[in-house]
Enzyme design. Structure first.
Site, PDB file in Angstrom:
ATOM      1  N   ASN A  76      -0.199  -0.032   5.562  1.00 44.99           N
ATOM      2  CA  ASN A  76      -1.119   0.782   6.366  1.00 44.99           C
ATOM      3  C   ASN A  76      -2.186  -0.094   6.993  1.00 44.99           C
ATOM      4  OD1 ASN A  76      -4.085   1.404   5.335  1.00 44.99           O
ATOM      5  ND2 ASN A  76      -2.826   1.023   3.519  1.00 44.99           N
ATOM      6  N   CYS A 138     -10.707  -4.488   0.535  1.00 46.77           N
ATOM      7  CA  CYS A 138      -9.809  -4.057   1.612  1.00 46.77           C
ATOM      8  C   CYS A 138      -9.245  -5.280   2.322  1.00 46.77           C
ATOM      9  CB  CYS A 138     -10.565  -3.188   2.615  1.00 46.77           C
ATOM     10  SG  CYS A 138     -10.219  -1.471   2.332  1.00 46.77           S
ATOM     11  N   LYS A 174     -13.902  -2.637  -7.148  1.00 47.52           N
ATOM     12  CA  LYS A 174     -12.453  -2.603  -6.898  1.00 47.52           C
ATOM     13  C   LYS A 174     -12.000  -3.959  -6.378  1.00 47.52           C
ATOM     14  CE  LYS A 174      -8.872   0.099  -4.632  1.00 47.52           C
ATOM     15  NZ  LYS A 174      -8.610   1.249  -3.787  1.00 47.52           N
ATOM     16  N   THR A 202      -4.725  -2.845  -1.964  1.00 45.50           N
ATOM     17  CA  THR A 202      -3.427  -3.159  -1.351  1.00 45.50           C
ATOM     18  C   THR A 202      -3.269  -4.664  -1.135  1.00 45.50           C
ATOM     19  OG1 THR A 202      -4.520  -2.720   0.747  1.00 45.50           O
ATOM     20  CG2 THR A 202      -3.132  -0.965  -0.133  1.00 45.50           C
ATOM     21  N   THR A 275      -0.597   6.197  -2.754  1.00 46.19           N
ATOM     22  CA  THR A 275       0.644   6.338  -1.983  1.00 46.19           C
ATOM     23  C   THR A 275       1.548   7.453  -2.514  1.00 46.19           C
ATOM     24  OG1 THR A 275       0.550   4.014  -1.377  1.00 46.19           O
ATOM     25  CG2 THR A 275       2.694   5.083  -1.189  1.00 46.19           C
TER      26      THR A 275
HETATM   27  C1  LIG Z   1      -3.375   4.851   3.790  1.00 44.17           C
HETATM   28  C2  LIG Z   1      -4.232   4.151   2.790  1.00 44.17           C
HETATM   29  C3  LIG Z   1      -5.610   4.079   2.964  1.00 44.17           C
HETATM   30  C4  LIG Z   1      -6.404   3.412   2.038  1.00 44.17           C
HETATM   31  N1  LIG Z   1      -7.751   3.384   2.210  1.00 44.17           N
HETATM   32  C5  LIG Z   1      -8.538   2.768   1.271  1.00 44.17           C
HETATM   33  C6  LIG Z   1      -9.958   2.792   1.389  1.00 44.17           C
HETATM   34  O1  LIG Z   1     -10.545   3.365   2.304  1.00 44.17           O
HETATM   35  N2  LIG Z   1     -10.671   2.150   0.434  1.00 44.17           N
HETATM   36  C7  LIG Z   1     -10.088   1.506  -0.640  1.00 44.17           C
HETATM   37  O2  LIG Z   1     -10.784   0.943  -1.487  1.00 44.17           O
HETATM   38  N3  LIG Z   1      -8.745   1.508  -0.772  1.00 44.17           N
HETATM   39  C8  LIG Z   1      -7.971   2.115   0.150  1.00 44.17           C
HETATM   40  N4  LIG Z   1      -6.610   2.151  -0.019  1.00 44.17           N
HETATM   41  C9  LIG Z   1      -6.003   1.462  -1.187  1.00 44.17           C
HETATM   42  C10 LIG Z   1      -5.696   2.448  -2.328  1.00 44.17           C
HETATM   43  O3  LIG Z   1      -6.850   3.011  -2.836  1.00 44.17           O
HETATM   44  C11 LIG Z   1      -4.929   1.740  -3.457  1.00 44.17           C
HETATM   45  O4  LIG Z   1      -5.754   0.719  -3.981  1.00 44.17           O
HETATM   46  C12 LIG Z   1      -3.617   1.118  -3.006  1.00 44.17           C
HETATM   47  O5  LIG Z   1      -2.986   1.923  -2.045  1.00 44.17           O
HETATM   48  C13 LIG Z   1      -2.653   0.880  -4.164  1.00 44.17           C
HETATM   49  O6  LIG Z   1      -2.349   2.095  -4.816  1.00 44.17           O
HETATM   50  P1  LIG Z   1      -1.017   2.956  -4.506  1.00 44.17           P
HETATM   51  O7  LIG Z   1       0.141   2.049  -4.655  1.00 44.17           O
HETATM   52  O8  LIG Z   1      -1.066   4.072  -5.509  1.00 44.17           O
HETATM   53  O9  LIG Z   1      -1.155   3.434  -3.109  1.00 44.17           O
HETATM   54  C14 LIG Z   1      -5.802   2.816   0.907  1.00 44.17           C
HETATM   55  C15 LIG Z   1      -4.426   2.928   0.716  1.00 44.17           C
HETATM   56  C16 LIG Z   1      -3.630   3.591   1.630  1.00 44.17           C
HETATM   57  C17 LIG Z   1      -2.156   3.690   1.381  1.00 44.17           C
END
Ligand SMILES: Cc1cc2nc3c(=O)[nH]c(=O)nc-3n(C[C@H](O)[C@H](O)[C@H](O)COP(=O)(O)O)c2cc1C
Length: 383
Positions: A76, A138, A174, A202, A275
């Protein structure tokens, strides 16, 4: 009956599940619905004080990464919240609170730690937020924010110190998976006074190329999430949990109750989802909670603490494993179908094959275990 309650950074949560900072928490209504779906805590999309960052690409910003037809991850290019901070303060957090979960504000750390601290003060004045998550992780933002702060132990420490000097509620940092030494980063965060660590954000990535046209699938770099990143998260989590005594929230690739159990056994107190909720919807939350409770009942675990960190004492170094006796593969001929996969996977000439049967050459077997991993019938074991 299993008790799913956890104590995390001085708070009591009704269960260990948190909605991670991502699209499903882009406004108060979405956070409220996530709370109603059963999450113990919900985390907002990252709030930034710069209005210029309220935009994100609206010409496509998410791509599923597939192996064959199966999605294994997602890239993303989403930036931060599209709500102004005043909207969050005056409206969105109040709506979010109606969902019944603990509310966490994700704050994007700014290049100047004093500015990060100012926004933290502003948020806590609302009285609507239970804890903070500092986004120092991020993968996309311009130099000086996001992972560029979190990758460096000194800047990470300075941010946490500044925020902790004003925060009256718990602060979680984080982390980025792009950090070169997670233990050094964790120690810096602890020294700065952080209350908890979230591991992790991510993984910086690229969505690929359309080989018909030669054009990139997304025209910039993004963050990789979903099941494919789970082994990366597990390594960072285990390393941190074995090194520092601080509550950890694990995040990355969680989509089932089994994933949650694994992360808790690796030392996490809470587990976040992003996700999987985007792929399967909020119904997943209750499904995971039910699965977790049933597992705990079956195993006789009364609380999460009964199995938290259970796997950690058994993790060692590769160097130590080199000192242990060598194992050899053995084939159970009753189960073997002579499919030849193990033979093709063996580069030591340890698995012999002819049209009638497969057997192990004990002299050649190097004890790697790949043949056992490939066997579709579980006919091979290392002994
Ligand atoms: C579409 C999207 C937007 C995200 N936006 C943020 C954000 O604004 N701030 C943040 O700290 N992490 C953001 N993340 C990261 C998630 O919080 C998480 O750390 C990461 O996706 C891994 O977890 P998952 O595999 O369960 O998605 C985002 C992830 C996705 C997929």
């Amino acid at each position: 009956m299993a008790d799913l309650k956890v104590h995390f950074a001085g708070m009591e949560l009704k269960n260990p599940l948190m909605l991670a900072s991502a699209t499903p928490g882009w406004d108060g209504q979405r956070l409220k619905e996530a709370g109603q779906a059963g999450f113990g805590a919900v985390i907002s999309k990252s709030i930034s004080p710069r209005d210029a960052w309220l935009e994100h690409p609206r010409n496509g910003r998410m791509v599923l990464y597939r192996v064959g037809n199966k999605p294994v991850g997602m890239i993303n290019m989403e930036l931060f919240t599209t709500q102004t901070k005043d909207e969050w303060f005056n409206k969105e957090f109040a709506i979010a609170k109606e969902g019944g979960a603990k509310i966490c504000a994700s704050i994007l750390a700014m290049p100047d730690p004093e500015i990060t601290a100012e926004i933290v003060e502003e948020v806590q004045e609302t009285g609507l937020v239970d804890f903070f998550e500092m986004n120092v992780s991020c993968p996309m933002p311009s130099k000086g924010v996001g992972m560029h702060i979190g990758k460096n132990a000194k800047t990470l420490y300075e941010q946490i110190k500044a925020v902790k000097s004003v925060a009256k509620i718990p602060v979680m940092a984080k982390f980025t998976p792009g950090v070169s030494d997670i233990v050094e980063a964790a120690n810096a965060a602890v020294e700065g006074g952080v209350d908890a660590i979230a591991i992790s954000n991510t993984v910086r990535s690229f969505a690929g190329v359309d080989i018909e046209t030669g054009r990139p699938i997304l025209r910039s770099y993004g963050g990789y999430s979903g099941p494919a990143i789970k082994p990366i998260t597990m390594a960072l989590l285990a390393e941190t949990a074995r090194s520092v005594d601080i509550p950890i929230s694990a995040v990355g690739g969680v989509s089932s109750w089994q994933d949650v159990v694994e992360y808790i056994m690796l030392g996490a107190t809470t587990v976040q989802l992003a996700t999987s909720v985007m792929w399967k919807g909020l119904g997943l939350v209750q499904e995971i909670l039910d699965g977790l409770a049933a597992y705990m009942d079956e195993k006789g675990y009364k609380s999460i603490e009964d199995f938290r960190g259970k796997a950690l004492p058994y993790i060692t170094t590769v160097e130590e494993l080199c000192q242990e006796p060598a194992l050899k593969a053995e084939i159970n001929q009753d189960l073997c179908t002579n499919c030849g996969r193990c033979h093709r996977a063996c580069f030591y000439d340890g698995v012999k094959w002819d049209e009638d049967h497969t057997w192990i050459d004990q002299d050649n077997c190097d004890g790697c275990g790949l043949c056992a991993q490939w066997c579709p019938k579980e006919a091979i074991t290392l002994k």
